[in-house]
Design an enzyme around this catalytic site. Structure first.
Site, PDB file in Angstrom:
ATOM      1  N   THR A  95       0.840  -1.193   0.000  1.00 11.75           N
ATOM      2  CA  THR A  95       0.000   0.000   0.000  1.00 11.75           C
ATOM      3  C   THR A  95       0.877   1.246   0.000  1.00 11.75           C
ATOM      4  O   THR A  95       2.100   1.166   0.025  1.00 11.75           O
ATOM      5  CB  THR A  95      -0.894   0.042   1.258  1.00 11.75           C
ATOM      6  OG1 THR A  95      -0.101   0.444   2.390  1.00 11.75           O
ATOM      7  CG2 THR A  95      -1.505  -1.310   1.551  1.00 11.75           C
ATOM      8  N   LYS A 119       7.433   3.310   1.497  1.00 13.21           N
ATOM      9  CA  LYS A 119       8.603   3.931   2.127  1.00 13.21           C
ATOM     10  C   LYS A 119       8.286   4.776   3.353  1.00 13.21           C
ATOM     11  O   LYS A 119       9.194   5.267   4.025  1.00 13.21           O
ATOM     12  CB  LYS A 119       9.365   4.789   1.111  1.00 13.21           C
ATOM     13  CG  LYS A 119       8.575   5.962   0.539  1.00 13.21           C
ATOM     14  CD  LYS A 119       9.396   6.693  -0.507  1.00 13.21           C
ATOM     15  CE  LYS A 119       8.620   7.860  -1.120  1.00 13.21           C
ATOM     16  NZ  LYS A 119       7.427   7.429  -1.876  1.00 13.21           N
ATOM     17  N   LEU A 153      15.637  -2.434  -8.423  1.00  6.67           N
ATOM     18  CA  LEU A 153      17.083  -2.233  -8.427  1.00  6.67           C
ATOM     19  C   LEU A 153      17.664  -2.429  -7.023  1.00  6.67           C
ATOM     20  O   LEU A 153      17.078  -1.992  -6.039  1.00  6.67           O
ATOM     21  CB  LEU A 153      17.425  -0.821  -8.921  1.00  6.67           C
ATOM     22  CG  LEU A 153      17.046  -0.487 -10.362  1.00  6.67           C
ATOM     23  CD1 LEU A 153      17.427   0.953 -10.685  1.00  6.67           C
ATOM     24  CD2 LEU A 153      17.726  -1.441 -11.328  1.00  6.67           C
ATOM     25  N   GLY A 205       0.168   6.715 -17.501  1.00  5.25           N
ATOM     26  CA  GLY A 205       0.095   6.232 -16.125  1.00  5.25           C
ATOM     27  C   GLY A 205       1.424   6.244 -15.405  1.00  5.25           C
ATOM     28  O   GLY A 205       1.604   5.558 -14.396  1.00  5.25           O
ATOM     29  N   ASP A 219       8.554  12.994  -3.316  1.00  4.03           N
ATOM     30  CA  ASP A 219       8.838  11.565  -3.458  1.00  4.03           C
ATOM     31  C   ASP A 219      10.342  11.313  -3.507  1.00  4.03           C
ATOM     32  O   ASP A 219      10.861  10.409  -2.842  1.00  4.03           O
ATOM     33  CB  ASP A 219       8.167  11.030  -4.725  1.00  4.03           C
ATOM     34  CG  ASP A 219       8.573   9.602  -5.028  1.00  4.03           C
ATOM     35  OD1 ASP A 219       8.229   8.705  -4.237  1.00  4.03           O
ATOM     36  OD2 ASP A 219       9.238   9.371  -6.057  1.00  4.03           O
ATOM     37  N   LYS A 223      12.824   9.284  -0.718  1.00  2.43           N
ATOM     38  CA  LYS A 223      13.753   8.210  -1.098  1.00  2.43           C
ATOM     39  C   LYS A 223      15.179   8.543  -0.657  1.00  2.43           C
ATOM     40  O   LYS A 223      15.914   7.663  -0.196  1.00  2.43           O
ATOM     41  CB  LYS A 223      13.684   7.980  -2.608  1.00  2.43           C
ATOM     42  CG  LYS A 223      12.371   7.361  -3.057  1.00  2.43           C
ATOM     43  CD  LYS A 223      12.252   7.278  -4.562  1.00  2.43           C
ATOM     44  CE  LYS A 223      10.921   6.648  -4.965  1.00  2.43           C
ATOM     45  NZ  LYS A 223      10.718   6.644  -6.438  1.00  2.43           N
ATOM     46  N   GLY A 339       6.206  -0.030 -13.495  1.00  7.33           N
ATOM     47  CA  GLY A 339       4.977  -0.802 -13.498  1.00  7.33           C
ATOM     48  C   GLY A 339       4.899  -1.836 -12.398  1.00  7.33           C
ATOM     49  O   GLY A 339       5.871  -2.129 -11.702  1.00  7.33           O
TER      50      GLY A 339
END
Length: 372
Positions: A95, A119, A153, A205, A219, A223, A339
Site C-alpha cells: 500500500t 517507504k 534495483l 500512467g 517523493d 527516497k 509498473g
C-alpha cells in the site's frame, strides 16, 4: 526435510498486490522443487476489507475476495493467525498507507517479518525509525523494503553492504523517479513543449493521479531520506532541501481543475532552462546526499549528454555511489522499467530472502532435535 509452509498476509491487493499473487501462483511449483517452500496467502486485504482463507477455496482470490471479504482491523488479523496456529508469518505492505505503518511494531511483536514497498515507515521521525529496529532485534525479525526506493534495483542492499563493510560512502546522487526520468529524457531529446511531455506521462500512467505529487519533489526527497538513514545519518525529512518543479502560479494551492487546464504555463520557464544550458547538456531532476556536509538536496541540474545521467532513456533510474576507495569513479546502479510487475517481482525477491532465513532456522532446529 518437509516442505516449509510460509504464510504471507498481503495488505493491498491493488496493482502490486495482485501482480504479486499471480507471480507466486505461476512459480509455486518452481519454489517447491527448487526451494522446498510453499507460499500461501491465508489473508489478503484492501484498505478496508479482508478475505480470510476458507477450506476449499484456493487460487481464485479475486472471486473469493469479492464474495467473502469483511471489514477488519490489524488486531483481527493478528488474532486470526494466533487462533489458526499459523507460523512463518510475513506481512506484505503493498500500500501507500500511513495508517498501516503504525501497525508495523505490533506485527513484529506478534511474530511477523515485514516486506514493504511503502517507504513511509522509513521517512517518519527518527525515534519511530529506531523503535522499529529495536523491536526487530528484540523479536529476531526481518524488515526488507528494497522496492521502496528503486523498484527492483538493488540500491538499498548495495548501499547497506558497502556501509557495513566499513567502506566510507562520500556521496549518493541520481535520478530516483521513473516519471520524472521519462519527462526529462523526452524533453531533452525532442522538440516538444514541457506540458506536452507531462501530459503524455500522465496518459501513460507514469505519474501519480495528480502529477503535482511527482513535480513537487517530495517523493525523491523521501527516497533520499531512506538512503541517508541506511548509512546512519540522523536526518529528518524537514532537513531535505527541495527545489520543486512546480511554479508559484501553478502549485498544490490551486484547484486541480485549474492545474489541469493551465499546464502550458510550464512551457516558457522550462524552455528557457533548456536553451540556456551549456552545449551538449540535458536537464535532469536528481536527489543528492553529500555525506561530508551532511546535506540532502533535490534539484534540477544540467548534465553532460555523454555522462551516465545524461544518457538515460525512457523511465530509467540511475544511482551513483561515490566512495573513498573509488574516488571520482562512482559505483553505478542503472535499470529501466516502470509498473506493477517490476515492483511485485522485487517484493517477491525480498520474501524469498526471508524464507531462506526461515529455512536455515528450521534446519538448525531439525538438527538439534535429531541430536537430542
Amino acid at each position: 526435510m518437509s516442505t516449509l509452509r510460509i504464510n504471507v498476509v498481503l495488505f493491498g491487493i491493488g496493482n502490486i498486490g495482485g501482480a504479486l499473487i499471480q507471480q507466486v501462483l505461476e512459480s509455486q511449483q518452481f519454489f517447491l522443487e527448487k526451494k522446498n517452500i510453499e507460499l500461501r496467502f491465508p489473508i489478503i486485504t484492501n484498505s478496508s476489507l479482508a478475505f480470510f482463507e476458507k477450506e476449499g477455496l484456493k487460487n481464485t482470490w479475486e472471486a473469493n475476495f469479492a464474495q467473502s471479504a469483511i471489514p477488519f482491523r490489524v488486531e483481527d488479523i493478528i488474532e486470526y493467525t494466533e487462533n489458526q496456529g499459523l507460523e512463518n508469518l510475513i506481512a506484505i505492505d503493498a500500500t501507500a498507507s500511513p495508517e498501516l505503518v503504525k501497525s508495523y511494531i505490533s506485527l513484529i511483536q506478534n511474530g511477523f517479518h515485514i516486506v514493504s514497498a511503502n517507504k513511509i515507515a522509513n521517512t517518519l521521525h527518527h525515534d519511530f525509525y529506531k523503535e522499529i529496529r529495536r523491536n526487530l532485534k528484540k523479536f529476531d525479525k526481518s524488515y526488507l523494503y528494497e522496492t521502496s526506493v528503486g523498484k527492483g534495483l538493488p540500491i538499498i542492499n548495495t548501499i547497506r553492504d558497502l556501509h557495513f563493510s566499513g567502506e566510507k560512502i562520500t556521496k549518493i546522487r541520481g535520478v530516483f523517479s521513473s516519471s520524472l526520468s521519462y519527462i526529462f529524457n523526452r524533453f531533452g531529446n525532442e522538440k516538444l513543449p514541457f506540458s506536452k511531455v507531462l501530459q503524455d506521462a500522465e496518459k501513460l500512467g507514469y505519474t501519480n493521479t495528480d502529477s503535482r505529487e511527482d513535480l513537487s519533489g517530495n517523493d525523491v526527497a523521501e527516497k533520499l531520506l531512506v538512503l541517508a538513514r541506511e548509512i546512519e545519518l540522523q536526518v529528518e525529512i524537514t532537513e531535505v532541501k527541495i527545489t520543486s518543479l512546480l511554479l508559484p502560479n501553478l502549485n498544490k494551492k490551486h484547484k486541480k481543475s485549474e492545474y489541469a487546464s493551465r499546464k502550458d504555463l510550464f512551457d516558457a520557464p522550462y524552455k528557457i532552462a533548456k536553451l540556456t544550458q551549456k552545449e551538449n547538456h540535458v536537464l535532469r531532476y536528481i536527489g543528492e546526499i553529500d555525506v561530508e556536509s551532511n546535506t540532502l538536496e533535490v534539484k534540477l541540474v544540467s548534465e553532460p549528454i555523454n555522462s551516465a545521467l545524461g544518457q538515460l532513456k525512457g523511465t530509467d533510474n540511475l544511482v551513483e555511489i561515490y566512495t573513498k576507495s573509488n574516488g571520482v569513479n562512482p559505483i553505478i546502479i542503472h535499470g529501466g522499467g516502470i509498473g506493477k510487475q517490476i515492483v511485485a517481482r522485487g517484493v517477491l525477491n525480498d520474501i524469498l530472502k526471508i524464507t531462506d532465513r526461515m529455512q536455515q532456522l528450521d534446519q538448525t532446529k531439525y538438527k538439534e532435535t535429531v541430536w537430542l
